[in-house]
Design a protein around this motif. Structure first.
Motif, PDB file in Angstrom:
ATOM      1  N   VAL A 269     -40.412   9.320  46.721  1.00  0.00           N
ATOM      2  CA  VAL A 269     -40.570   9.234  45.265  1.00  0.00           C
ATOM      3  C   VAL A 269     -42.038   9.395  44.881  1.00  0.00           C
ATOM      4  N   MET A 270     -42.930   8.733  45.605  1.00  0.00           N
ATOM      5  CA  MET A 270     -44.361   8.875  45.312  1.00  0.00           C
ATOM      6  C   MET A 270     -44.838  10.300  45.566  1.00  0.00           C
ATOM      7  N   GLY A 271     -44.366  10.907  46.652  1.00  0.00           N
ATOM      8  CA  GLY A 271     -44.728  12.291  46.916  1.00  0.00           C
ATOM      9  C   GLY A 271     -44.230  13.223  45.838  1.00  0.00           C
ATOM     10  N   ALA A 272     -42.993  12.990  45.372  1.00  0.00           N
ATOM     11  CA  ALA A 272     -42.436  13.826  44.302  1.00  0.00           C
ATOM     12  C   ALA A 272     -43.221  13.663  43.010  1.00  0.00           C
ATOM     13  N   MET A 273     -43.636  12.429  42.693  1.00  0.00           N
ATOM     14  CA  MET A 273     -44.402  12.202  41.471  1.00  0.00           C
ATOM     15  C   MET A 273     -45.752  12.900  41.530  1.00  0.00           C
ATOM     16  N   HIS A 274     -46.423  12.840  42.667  1.00  0.00           N
ATOM     17  CA  HIS A 274     -47.714  13.520  42.798  1.00  0.00           C
ATOM     18  C   HIS A 274     -47.531  15.041  42.774  1.00  0.00           C
ATOM     19  N   MET A 275     -46.466  15.509  43.388  1.00  0.00           N
ATOM     20  CA  MET A 275     -46.140  16.939  43.352  1.00  0.00           C
ATOM     21  C   MET A 275     -45.902  17.394  41.918  1.00  0.00           C
ATOM     22  N   LEU A 276     -45.167  16.591  41.162  1.00  0.00           N
ATOM     23  CA  LEU A 276     -44.889  16.928  39.767  1.00  0.00           C
ATOM     24  C   LEU A 276     -46.171  16.911  38.935  1.00  0.00           C
ATOM     25  N   MET A 277     -47.065  15.959  39.197  1.00  0.00           N
ATOM     26  CA  MET A 277     -48.327  15.917  38.472  1.00  0.00           C
ATOM     27  C   MET A 277     -49.175  17.151  38.763  1.00  0.00           C
ATOM     28  N   ALA A 278     -49.184  17.604  40.021  1.00  0.00           N
ATOM     29  CA  ALA A 278     -49.936  18.809  40.363  1.00  0.00           C
ATOM     30  C   ALA A 278     -49.356  20.028  39.644  1.00  0.00           C
ATOM     31  N   LEU A 279     -48.043  20.126  39.591  1.00  0.00           N
ATOM     32  CA  LEU A 279     -47.399  21.249  38.906  1.00  0.00           C
ATOM     33  C   LEU A 279     -47.646  21.200  37.396  1.00  0.00           C
ATOM     34  N   ILE A 280     -47.585  20.008  36.815  1.00  0.00           N
ATOM     35  CA  ILE A 280     -47.828  19.887  35.373  1.00  0.00           C
ATOM     36  C   ILE A 280     -49.272  20.252  35.050  1.00  0.00           C
ATOM     37  N   SER A 281     -50.214  19.854  35.897  1.00  0.00           N
ATOM     38  CA  SER A 281     -51.611  20.239  35.688  1.00  0.00           C
ATOM     39  C   SER A 281     -51.767  21.751  35.747  1.00  0.00           C
ATOM     40  N   LEU A 282     -51.086  22.381  36.692  1.00  0.00           N
ATOM     41  CA  LEU A 282     -51.136  23.838  36.787  1.00  0.00           C
ATOM     42  C   LEU A 282     -50.503  24.487  35.564  1.00  0.00           C
ATOM     43  N   MET A 283     -49.392  23.961  35.097  1.00  0.00           N
ATOM     44  CA  MET A 283     -48.761  24.505  33.893  1.00  0.00           C
ATOM     45  C   MET A 283     -49.669  24.367  32.672  1.00  0.00           C
ATOM     46  N   LEU A 284     -50.354  23.238  32.585  1.00  0.00           N
ATOM     47  CA  LEU A 284     -51.292  23.049  31.479  1.00  0.00           C
ATOM     48  C   LEU A 284     -52.408  24.082  31.550  1.00  0.00           C
ATOM     49  N   ALA A 285     -52.924  24.316  32.768  1.00  0.00           N
ATOM     50  CA  ALA A 285     -53.972  25.328  32.926  1.00  0.00           C
ATOM     51  C   ALA A 285     -53.465  26.715  32.548  1.00  0.00           C
ATOM     52  N   ARG A 286     -52.250  27.037  32.948  1.00  0.00           N
ATOM     53  CA  ARG A 286     -51.682  28.356  32.617  1.00  0.00           C
ATOM     54  C   ARG A 286     -51.475  28.495  31.112  1.00  0.00           C
ATOM     55  N   SER A 287     -51.072  27.392  30.465  1.00  0.00           N
ATOM     56  CA  SER A 287     -50.889  27.465  29.016  1.00  0.00           C
ATOM     57  C   SER A 287     -52.225  27.658  28.309  1.00  0.00           C
ATOM     58  N   TRP A 288     -53.288  27.015  28.809  1.00  0.00           N
ATOM     59  CA  TRP A 288     -54.621  27.246  28.247  1.00  0.00           C
ATOM     60  C   TRP A 288     -55.031  28.699  28.425  1.00  0.00           C
ATOM     61  N   GLN A 289     -54.805  29.213  29.616  1.00  0.00           N
ATOM     62  CA  GLN A 289     -55.184  30.598  29.912  1.00  0.00           C
ATOM     63  C   GLN A 289     -54.442  31.567  29.003  1.00  0.00           C
ATOM     64  N   ALA A 290     -53.154  31.331  28.836  1.00  0.00           N
ATOM     65  CA  ALA A 290     -52.370  32.207  27.971  1.00  0.00           C
ATOM     66  C   ALA A 290     -52.833  32.094  26.522  1.00  0.00           C
ATOM     67  N   ARG A 291     -53.156  30.879  26.091  1.00  0.00           N
ATOM     68  CA  ARG A 291     -53.598  30.697  24.700  1.00  0.00           C
ATOM     69  C   ARG A 291     -54.906  31.435  24.433  1.00  0.00           C
ATOM     70  N   LEU A 292     -55.779  31.489  25.430  1.00  0.00           N
ATOM     71  CA  LEU A 292     -57.069  32.149  25.249  1.00  0.00           C
ATOM     72  C   LEU A 292     -56.982  33.660  25.406  1.00  0.00           C
ATOM     73  N   TYR A 293     -56.165  34.134  26.343  1.00  0.00           N
ATOM     74  CA  TYR A 293     -56.227  35.537  26.736  1.00  0.00           C
ATOM     75  C   TYR A 293     -54.914  36.298  26.585  1.00  0.00           C
ATOM     76  N   ASN A 294     -53.785  35.594  26.481  1.00  0.00           N
ATOM     77  CA  ASN A 294     -52.494  36.273  26.406  1.00  0.00           C
ATOM     78  C   ASN A 294     -51.499  35.376  25.682  1.00  0.00           C
ATOM     79  N   PRO A 295     -51.630  35.229  24.367  1.00  0.00           N
ATOM     80  CA  PRO A 295     -50.772  34.296  23.629  1.00  0.00           C
ATOM     81  C   PRO A 295     -49.283  34.547  23.890  1.00  0.00           C
TER      82      PRO A 295
END
Length: 303
Positions: free
Chosen positions: A161-187
């Protein structure tokens, strides 16, 4: 958030400050991970290495005092960002996050062995009193067998469960970064990517089998929570995709997430099952108008 993303993209100095300061502040490690992932997605790993080096110093300080979460999430999100930049394939990223989640679980089991054992001991003492409250009326032998089985599963499942939660946090951070990138360069680019996320049938079958079967053996029990995360994300992507196709509005998504949090015990397996069924029948392609939706821009416009 757009202003913060623009600041991070101004240069290496600004990115380093954002990553390092966020990593030093309690509970802001996710922002540090997202900022670093944004640099990797846009400029590549070589440009991001100095940012990573300075940003990891506060995370290592947290690890020294016993909190591994910043180090694990920042490094995991960075590694997944490299994969996403190279392949522009969210299915690949989500699946590669599974072994990452297993590594997280093993690292946390090793680092938190004593607290987890103390928690397991406390639960073991309470279990005979909890079973009648759960409506389980067992004789002495049956109760002893059940307690022994649950006791053997407890620490591996907690690690998973702890591993899954940390895995999910890493993926959510990556999704947030991708959404920022898209907002700046590819809406709209990230929205299209996430709405199309769907697991291949054989992969979904394998993941669901691991979720169901792994708890039968204590040695494999930690795999069950970790394997559930790709199914969860695929199910959420399905909901987002359907809302987008039907143009239902953000209120539906807010309501869905509110219900998910309130009834997570039932909603989590339901979303996983819906994702599994969708992998077989592809509901979004059946619901999409005959004209279809426009394809994504060149992936290099985001990278």
């Amino acid at each position: 958030m757009r202003g913060l993303a623009e600041y991070i993209m101004r240069g290496r100095k600004e990115a380093t400050l954002a990553v390092a300061i966020a990593a030093a502040i309690p509970l802001l490690f996710w922002f540090s991970a997202a900022a670093l992932a944004l640099v990797i997605l846009r400029r590549g790993l070589p440009e991001a290495l100095p940012v990573l080096a300075w940003g990891m110093l506060p995370a290592l300080a947290w690890a020294f005092v016993g909190d591994l979460t910043p180090v694990l999430v920042i490094l995991g999100s960075a590694g997944l960002a490299v994969v996403l930049r190279q392949h522009n394939d969210w299915v690949r990223v989500v699946l590669l996050a599974v072994p990452l989640g297993v590594v997280y679980a093993l690292a946390l089991l090793l680092a938190l062995a004593e607290p987890l054992q103390a928690m397991a001991d406390g639960f073991r003492e309470m279990l005979p009193e909890l079973l009648p409250q759960m409506g389980l009326q067992l004789d002495g032998a049956e109760q002893a067998t059940l307690v022994a089985r649950l006791d053997a599963l407890m620490i591996p499942v907690l690690g998973g469960v702890m591993g899954a939660m940390h895995m999910l946090m890493a993926l959510i951070s990556l999704m947030l970064a991708r959404s920022w990138q898209a907002r700046l360069y590819n809406p709209g680019g990230f929205r299209q990517d996430f709405h199309r996320l769907r697991l291949p049938p054989l992969v979904a079958i394998g993941l669901l089998a691991v979720v169901i079967v792994a708890p039968q053996w204590p040695q494999l029990a930690m795999l069950s929570p970790v394997a559930s995360v790709p199914l969860l994300l695929a199910g959420l992507a399905l909901v987002h995709g359907v809302v987008g196709i039907k143009k239902l509005g953000s209120g539906w998504l807010i309501g869905m997430y509110a219900l998910f949090v309130i009834f997570i015990r039932f909603a989590y397996p339901l979303i996983m099952f819906v994702a599994f069924v969708d992998s077989l029948f592809d509901f979004r392609s059946r619901m999409r108008p005959p004209s279809g939706s426009p394809g994504d821009d060149d992936p290099n416009s985001q990278g």
